[in-house]
Design an enzyme around this catalytic site. Structure first.
Site, PDB file in Angstrom:
ATOM      1  N   THR A 184      -7.855  69.248  33.176  1.00  0.00           N
ATOM      2  CA  THR A 184      -7.574  69.753  34.524  1.00  0.00           C
ATOM      3  C   THR A 184      -6.380  70.706  34.414  1.00  0.00           C
ATOM      4  O   THR A 184      -5.584  70.594  33.487  1.00  0.00           O
ATOM      5  CB  THR A 184      -7.192  68.606  35.472  1.00  0.00           C
ATOM      6  OG1 THR A 184      -6.046  67.960  34.914  1.00  0.00           O
ATOM      7  CG2 THR A 184      -8.302  67.590  35.607  1.00  0.00           C
ATOM      8  N   GLU A 329     -13.359  67.402  37.357  1.00  0.00           N
ATOM      9  CA  GLU A 329     -13.743  65.986  37.267  1.00  0.00           C
ATOM     10  C   GLU A 329     -15.177  65.743  37.723  1.00  0.00           C
ATOM     11  O   GLU A 329     -15.704  64.645  37.571  1.00  0.00           O
ATOM     12  CB  GLU A 329     -12.809  65.127  38.139  1.00  0.00           C
ATOM     13  CG  GLU A 329     -11.416  64.939  37.576  1.00  0.00           C
ATOM     14  CD  GLU A 329     -10.433  66.004  38.042  1.00  0.00           C
ATOM     15  OE1 GLU A 329     -10.874  67.134  38.356  1.00  0.00           O
ATOM     16  OE2 GLU A 329      -9.226  65.726  38.099  1.00  0.00           O
ATOM     17  N   LYS A 442       2.096  69.717  57.935  1.00  0.00           N
ATOM     18  CA  LYS A 442       2.261  68.657  58.927  1.00  0.00           C
ATOM     19  C   LYS A 442       3.265  69.122  59.981  1.00  0.00           C
ATOM     20  O   LYS A 442       4.453  69.224  59.721  1.00  0.00           O
ATOM     21  CB  LYS A 442       2.741  67.376  58.254  1.00  0.00           C
ATOM     22  CG  LYS A 442       1.753  66.889  57.219  1.00  0.00           C
ATOM     23  CD  LYS A 442       2.088  65.511  56.682  1.00  0.00           C
ATOM     24  CE  LYS A 442       1.152  65.148  55.553  1.00  0.00           C
ATOM     25  NZ  LYS A 442       1.477  65.770  54.256  1.00  0.00           N
ATOM     26  N   TRP A 447      -1.885  67.766  61.836  1.00  0.00           N
ATOM     27  CA  TRP A 447      -2.153  68.551  60.628  1.00  0.00           C
ATOM     28  C   TRP A 447      -2.698  69.929  60.983  1.00  0.00           C
ATOM     29  O   TRP A 447      -3.558  70.058  61.848  1.00  0.00           O
ATOM     30  CB  TRP A 447      -3.183  67.838  59.740  1.00  0.00           C
ATOM     31  CG  TRP A 447      -2.630  66.646  59.035  1.00  0.00           C
ATOM     32  CD1 TRP A 447      -1.424  66.056  59.263  1.00  0.00           C
ATOM     33  CD2 TRP A 447      -3.262  65.889  58.001  1.00  0.00           C
ATOM     34  NE1 TRP A 447      -1.257  64.987  58.441  1.00  0.00           N
ATOM     35  CE2 TRP A 447      -2.369  64.860  57.648  1.00  0.00           C
ATOM     36  CE3 TRP A 447      -4.478  65.987  57.338  1.00  0.00           C
ATOM     37  CZ2 TRP A 447      -2.667  63.924  56.664  1.00  0.00           C
ATOM     38  CZ3 TRP A 447      -4.780  65.065  56.357  1.00  0.00           C
ATOM     39  CH2 TRP A 447      -3.873  64.041  56.019  1.00  0.00           C
TER      40      TRP A 447
HETATM   41  P1  ADP Z   1     -12.048  73.866  39.003  1.00  0.00           P
HETATM   42  O1  ADP Z   1     -11.353  73.954  37.684  1.00  0.00           O
HETATM   43  O2  ADP Z   1     -13.522  73.685  38.960  1.00  0.00           O
HETATM   44  O3  ADP Z   1     -11.598  74.901  40.015  1.00  0.00           O
HETATM   45  P2  ADP Z   1     -10.132  72.123  39.583  1.00  0.00           P
HETATM   46  O4  ADP Z   1     -10.225  70.736  39.170  1.00  0.00           O
HETATM   47  O5  ADP Z   1      -9.156  73.059  38.958  1.00  0.00           O
HETATM   48  O6  ADP Z   1     -11.587  72.589  39.484  1.00  0.00           O
HETATM   49  O7  ADP Z   1      -9.905  72.275  41.110  1.00  0.00           O
HETATM   50  C1  ADP Z   1     -10.727  71.621  42.012  1.00  0.00           C
HETATM   51  C2  ADP Z   1     -10.206  71.882  43.383  1.00  0.00           C
HETATM   52  O8  ADP Z   1     -10.409  73.247  43.736  1.00  0.00           O
HETATM   53  C3  ADP Z   1     -10.930  71.117  44.432  1.00  0.00           C
HETATM   54  O9  ADP Z   1     -10.508  69.794  44.491  1.00  0.00           O
HETATM   55  C4  ADP Z   1     -10.575  71.931  45.662  1.00  0.00           C
HETATM   56  O10 ADP Z   1      -9.280  71.646  46.132  1.00  0.00           O
HETATM   57  C5  ADP Z   1     -10.572  73.340  45.134  1.00  0.00           C
HETATM   58  N1  ADP Z   1     -11.846  73.984  45.446  1.00  0.00           N
HETATM   59  C6  ADP Z   1     -12.888  74.174  44.637  1.00  0.00           C
HETATM   60  N2  ADP Z   1     -13.877  74.813  45.285  1.00  0.00           N
HETATM   61  C7  ADP Z   1     -13.448  75.027  46.547  1.00  0.00           C
HETATM   62  C8  ADP Z   1     -14.014  75.625  47.722  1.00  0.00           C
HETATM   63  N3  ADP Z   1     -15.214  76.172  47.729  1.00  0.00           N
HETATM   64  N4  ADP Z   1     -13.256  75.625  48.830  1.00  0.00           N
HETATM   65  C9  ADP Z   1     -12.028  75.081  48.869  1.00  0.00           C
HETATM   66  N5  ADP Z   1     -11.452  74.514  47.802  1.00  0.00           N
HETATM   67  C10 ADP Z   1     -12.153  74.485  46.652  1.00  0.00           C
END
Ligand code: ADP
Length: 545
Positions: A184, A329, A442, A447
């Site tokens: 991650t 994940e 907040k 929110w």
């Molecule tokens: P990735 O590497 O696939 O981007 P990460 O684990 O770095 O995944 O990040 C995942 C996070 O990215 C999600 O939990 C969310 O907060 C954000 N995210 C992914 N896709 C979207 C989306 N379409 N809209 C809003 N947030 C998103």
């Protein structure tokens, strides 16, 4: 009583074997780091992946050994995906945009045995190698003619495989065997390793190809713009061979002009990437008054896709936007936004409003929203809470047990993975992310959704990119601060932009202030780096305070 069906483990090698047997002449095209275009077929990719599997064996790579990659999307990276996993080793894609200290941490934590890298990353590799004592060899992904001078004793990819025959039979083993590893991004704390299995990867690839997911067919020409080091390029290196799509790899050139050129010369029909890449492409086609001849749909995710971008793609360029959500994940796909029959006849504005949502779960993913006590919240499109997910391609724990057990158990003994996102779900099952839980603003106990405000700002024609963060306020705890990058040459004043929000969001959501900047900081996966913005603006004095 067991069913009487053949028992065949779900294995990654079967994808490339299938593509070779039934789509052997279908092309894989790559823009190379050395310069120029490389072109070959699934059959040749399969042959070279088998040579590489033999070469790995000769290097002493054994099942479960981790093999790191620091590489762009290209044919050699594709071969490494298959040669490693196929031979029961583990393909560990590393994001080269991370800080070198994070990469050192990741390589050591994963105990990578060899690291394959594109020439772009030579200096990076030379810098980190002394700190990665466990790595037995660094392999430059190039041929002899392009081998660089280096302080390291490098191996050469083409020399490595040339010495080996393609006579290799993919071994059969338990489908739960680990196949690949991706950390991650670690915006908070150390990066954590997500370890995929053959089974989870194949199930996810099947699901990714579905019509209401990425909708892949053998007649498609697919360009994964999303990097292969970003959650396995959202499954495309697996789902494309499964479907038999022609693949086009953009290499290091992700600017609008280069992506557009490959779209046209290779007749790309489908692509996938994060919003920031598409900003660059759209800017290029707008400036040069260009059209797409074959490009018809694109998957946008990783961050919320601004509704203005969906509208531009669809209205000006006839490109369907598939808004998708997921995370490393989750392999990474969780939801995709496509209409059901009852929504096909909605008016266009109502459809656009729906497309701003992240969409419905792909079969295999179950989700719910809960309050602070873990109680499930209603699907009314209004109540928002922590988004939890479960399914066969969702992480159960991190490599090395890092961070403890991430799962939460419900009253019925089912385990759920908390995504860290805050979302609503409407009665049709469409999920909408309102925020990352740590980004929620907040204000006076209520929110405010930073994503909603960002989407509104980005609908203004003079705004290129926008981010909203909470800034400390003496009375309301936090109030929204809007940080904006204007389009090149555009004029826009603070008051005009705030006026634009009137009637579009609740009055008490209106940002208290606007700051114009030349660019926003981004994470290694293209998200706006809000931790940095919060740090930079923590002393920002809001008007009236
Ligand atoms: P990735 O590497 O696939 O981007 P990460 O684990 O770095 O995944 O990040 C995942 C996070 O990215 C999600 O939990 C969310 O907060 C954000 N995210 C992914 N896709 C979207 C989306 N379409 N809209 C809003 N947030 C998103």
């Amino acid at each position: 009583m067991h069913g009487l069906m053949m028992s065949m483990p779900l294995q990654i090698s079967s994808l490339l074997r299938h593509a070779d047997r039934y789509h052997g002449d279908t092309q894989i095209v790559s823009r190379t780091v050395e310069g120029g275009i490389h072109r070959y077929t699934y059959s040749e990719a399969h042959r070279r992946a088998r040579q590489l599997a033999n070469a790995l064996g000769a290097l002493g790579v054994r099942p479960a050994d981790r093999i790191g990659t620091l590489a762009w999307n290209g044919f050699r990276h594709f071969e490494i995906y298959y040669a490693t996993s196929g031979s029961a080793a583990i393909c560990h894609t590393i994001n080269p945009r991370l800080f070198p200290e994070q990469i050192v941490y990741i390589v050591n934590h994963a105990a990578d045995q060899y690291v394959f890298f594109d020439l772009t990353f030579l200096k990076l590799v030379e810098g980190i190698a002394p700190h990665c004592k466990g790595v037995r060899g660094w392999v430059a992904m190039t041929d002899k003619a392009h081998m660089p001078d280096s302080t390291l004793d490098l191996l050469c990819y083409e020399d490595l495989i040339n010495g080996h025959s393609d006579d290799y039979t993919w071994p059969e083993f338990d489908e739960n065997t680990a196949s690949s590893l991706c950390y991650t991004s670690g915006t908070t704390g150390n990066p954590k390793g997500v370890l995929y299995s053959h089974r989870s990867t194949i199930l996810h690839a099947y699901a990714a190809g579905l019509p209401d997911a990425l909708n892949l067919a053998a007649r498609d020409v697919v360009m994964p713009v999303v990097p292969m080091f970003h959650a396995n390029a959202w499954s495309l290196p697996y789902a494309c061979p499964l479907a038999g799509c022609k693949m086009v790899f953009p290499g290091a050139a992700l600017d609008g002009a280069s992506v557009y050129e490959l779209f046209e010369t290779e007749k790309v029909t489908m692509s996938a990437g994060v919003p920031t890449v598409w900003l660059g492409l759209l800017q290029h086609v707008e400036q040069h008054d260009l059209r797409f001849s074959t490009f018809r749909r694109t998957v946008i995710g990783g961050s919320a896709c601004p509704p203005a971008m969906i509208r531009t793609f669809e209205e000006s360029y006839d490109v369907q936007v598939l808004h998708a959500w997921g995370m490393t994940e989750m392999s990474p796909l969780g939801t995709v936004c496509t209409f059901k029959s009852q929504q096909a006849n909605l008016d266009r504005e109502a459809q656009y409003a729906l497309q701003a949502k992240q969409g419905r779960p792909i079969y295999g993913v179950d989700m719910k929203i809960v309050d602070d006590d873990g109680k499930e919240l209603p699907w009314d499109g209004k109540a928002f809470g922590d988004l939890l997910v479960r399914g066969p391609w969702i992480t159960a724990e991190y490599l090395g047990g890092e961070g403890g057990n991430p799962l939460r158990e419900d009253g019925e003994g089912r385990k759920w993975f908390p995504t860290g996102d805050v979302a609503t779900i409407d009665r049709d099952g469409f999920m909408q992310i309102t925020d990352r839980s740590k980004d929620v603003i907040k204000s006076g106990g209520e929110w405010i959704s930073s994503i909603d405000l960002e989407n509104t700002a980005m609908a203004h024609p003079a705004v290129k990119e926008a981010a909203v963060i909470g800034v400390v306020h003496p009375k309301w705890d936090e109030r929204p601060l809007l940080i904006v990058v204007k389009k090149p040459g555009a004029a826009l004043a603070r008051e005009e932009l705030l006026q634009f929000f009137q009637g579009k969001v609740a009055k008490w959501w209106l940002p208290d202030d606007v700051v114009f900047v030349d660019e926003l900081p981004h994470t290694a996966t293209g998200k706006v780096l809000k931790t940095k913005l919060r740090e930079d603006y923590k002393a920002h004095k809001l008007p009236g305070t």
